[in-house]
Structure formats: C-alpha cells, structure tokens
Design a protein around this motif. Structure first.
Motif, mmCIF file in Angstrom:
data_model
loop_
_atom_site.group_PDB
_atom_site.id
_atom_site.type_symbol
_atom_site.label_atom_id
_atom_site.label_comp_id
_atom_site.label_asym_id
_atom_site.label_seq_id
_atom_site.Cartn_x
_atom_site.Cartn_y
_atom_site.Cartn_z
ATOM 1 N N UNK A 66 0.670 -1.337 -0.088
ATOM 2 C CA UNK A 66 0.087 -0.328 -0.018
ATOM 3 C C UNK A 66 1.066 1.192 -0.222
ATOM 4 N N UNK A 67 2.003 0.465 0.782
ATOM 5 C CA UNK A 67 3.226 2.553 0.715
ATOM 6 C C UNK A 67 3.297 2.327 -0.311
ATOM 7 N N UNK A 68 3.688 1.388 -1.748
ATOM 8 C CA UNK A 68 4.326 1.746 -2.670
ATOM 9 C C UNK A 68 3.558 2.035 -3.503
ATOM 10 N N UNK A 69 1.846 1.563 -3.752
ATOM 11 C CA UNK A 69 1.383 2.583 -4.386
ATOM 12 C C UNK A 69 1.171 3.966 -4.349
ATOM 13 N N UNK A 70 1.574 4.814 -3.159
ATOM 14 C CA UNK A 70 2.121 5.735 -3.473
ATOM 15 C C UNK A 70 3.305 6.656 -3.829
ATOM 16 N N UNK A 71 3.903 5.758 -2.658
ATOM 17 C CA UNK A 71 5.769 5.665 -2.963
ATOM 18 C C UNK A 71 6.653 4.533 -3.655
ATOM 19 N N UNK A 72 6.285 4.718 -4.896
ATOM 20 C CA UNK A 72 7.311 3.496 -5.935
ATOM 21 C C UNK A 72 8.785 3.306 -4.904
ATOM 22 N N UNK A 73 8.942 4.300 -4.607
ATOM 23 C CA UNK A 73 10.729 3.759 -5.040
ATOM 24 C C UNK A 73 11.044 3.767 -3.048
ATOM 25 N N UNK A 74 10.022 3.144 -2.457
ATOM 26 C CA UNK A 74 10.160 3.505 -0.947
ATOM 27 C C UNK A 74 10.922 1.723 -0.996
ATOM 28 N N UNK A 185 -0.962 4.241 6.405
ATOM 29 C CA UNK A 185 -1.117 5.512 5.493
ATOM 30 C C UNK A 185 -0.474 6.518 7.557
ATOM 31 N N UNK A 186 0.025 6.037 8.386
ATOM 32 C CA UNK A 186 0.973 6.365 9.419
ATOM 33 C C UNK A 186 2.208 6.560 9.110
ATOM 34 N N UNK A 187 2.822 5.754 7.800
ATOM 35 C CA UNK A 187 3.476 5.257 7.413
ATOM 36 C C UNK A 187 3.863 6.526 6.981
ATOM 37 N N UNK A 188 3.351 6.984 5.539
ATOM 38 C CA UNK A 188 2.927 8.195 4.784
ATOM 39 C C UNK A 188 2.968 8.991 4.928
ATOM 40 N N UNK A 189 2.243 9.824 6.413
ATOM 41 C CA UNK A 189 2.300 10.780 7.535
ATOM 42 C C UNK A 189 3.257 11.034 7.169
ATOM 43 N N UNK A 190 4.208 10.225 7.353
ATOM 44 C CA UNK A 190 5.622 10.562 7.895
ATOM 45 C C UNK A 190 6.932 10.964 7.007
ATOM 46 N N UNK A 191 7.004 9.919 5.467
ATOM 47 C CA UNK A 191 7.078 10.001 4.418
ATOM 48 C C UNK A 191 7.308 10.827 3.378
ATOM 49 N N UNK A 192 6.003 10.992 3.543
ATOM 50 C CA UNK A 192 5.487 12.161 2.661
ATOM 51 C C UNK A 192 5.773 14.451 3.027
#
Length: 217
Positions: A66-74, A185-192
């Motif tokens: 799910x994280x990679x769907x938004x941030x493929x380079x993760x 969603x919690x991961x993306x809050x910090x990554x983005x």
C-alpha cells in the motif's frame, strides 16, 4: 512502583542506552546495509517469536505494498531475529510477492537507516524509539486472548514507548485496527510530510532523558 510499596530503591538507568550509543548516521547505516540513502526506507520488525511472525509479517508486507502504491521508490528492510529461522521468513516474503531486503540480525542498523518502522509490540518498540525512528506499533492475538486482556490489563498502552512516556507518543494498532491501509497511512504521514517526522523524532528524544544517563548495567 517500589516507593509506593515501601521499598528503598534507586533507578540506575536502562542498559539499552549503552547498546545504542555508537550507531552511525542514517546515511552511513543505509549504505552499510546496501540500501540507497536517497530513497525512503521502511523497516519491518514482526517480532522474535514464530507465532508473532506468522500473524504479523504478512500484514506488514501488505502494508508495504500500500505504501508503494503512493511512493513506488520506497525500500523495505526486514531484520530477522536470531530466534526465527531465516528460510521461514524468506518463504513468507516470497509468498507475499513483496520485495524487501531480508537481513540476518542487524535490527539496530536497520532501524537507524530507516525513515519509518512498523514494529510488533515488545522490546523492539523501545529500541526504535531510542534510536529516534518514527514508528507505528502493531499487534494481533487470538480473539479469546484479546477478550481476556481487555478485562485484566490496567495499563492504557501496550508499547514500551508510550508506557515510559506516560502518553501516546506513537500510534498503537491492535487486533482489527491493525489493517494494511491504516498502517500504511501512518507511514505515509511521516514519509510524505518531513515536518511530521521531525516532530515525532523530537518527541522520541525525550525517552532518553526518562531512562537515565547510561551506565546502568
């Protein structure tokens, strides 16, 4: 606790403070592990017991997708505890079809290199907090065990980070709350949003002050 019980005791500090003292910079740690320091890195720590790994690792791997769907380079890194056979982990990873770098041990280095961590409740949550890596705590048990725990436990939190801080520093996702979309969603809050990550790192730094000055052991 001891004072309330009438025991004369002195707190000398937590030995983890000494073990985590000489870690390299985030960039150096990533390079040591063969990871790209310019790309987001998520560490997965599914626990040190076989049943924990069986319950939590597939969940964490799905969260990575799910994280990679938004941030493929993760990038994903998975340090394996010495109590878990490496082939068992590799089989779960292969079955999930989610590319992550599997390491034998090296959890402290992986946490130092990571921009975010998904961690099973246990000692690893405190290690992650002391290293200063933003994290979400996840845990799932058998429904009957959860039923009993709700009636027996008298603490507001289950993660060592929140228990020691005596407040909710990091999110705890338990049972049905621990779903891939919510974890991601919690991961993306910090990554983005770097400012969110910086604020959380600042909060996590207070754990060291609570646990002493080192030399406890």
């Amino acid at each position: 606790f001891y004072t309330t019980a009438g025991v004369d005791a002195e707190y000398t500090g937590h030995p983890l403070l000494d073990r985590l003292q000489h870690l390299p910079s985030q960039e150096q740690a990533a390079r040591t592990l063969g990871m790209d320091p310019t790309r987001p890195l998520v560490a997965l720590l599914p626990g040190s017991r076989r049943h924990e790994v069986q319950h939590l690792l597939p969940l964490m791997l799905e969260s990575m997708q799910h994280i990679r769907q938004r941030l493929p380079q993760t990038q994903g890194v998975l340090p394996v505890a010495s109590t878990i056979p490496l082939p068992a982990i590799q089989a779960i990873v292969a079955g999930a079809g989610c590319a992550v770098t599997v390491l034998q041990g090296q959890s402290h280095m992986a946490l130092r290199a990571a921009h975010f961590a998904i961690v099973a409740s246990g000692t690893a949550t405190l290690e992650t907090g002391l290293i200063g890596t933003p994290l979400v705590v996840v845990y799932k048990v058998h429904p009957f065990t959860a039923f009993l725990a709700k009636r027996l436990l008298r603490v507001p939190y289950i993660s060592l980070v929140n228990i020691i801080a005596a407040r909710r520093l990091v999110p705890e996702l338990l049972q049905k709350q621990a779903c891939p979309q919510t974890i991601a969603s919690h991961a993306l809050q910090c990554l983005e949003h770097p400012t969110t990550a910086v604020a959380l790192r600042r909060e996590l730094a207070t754990l060291r002050d609570i646990l002493g000055t080192g030399g406890g052991a």
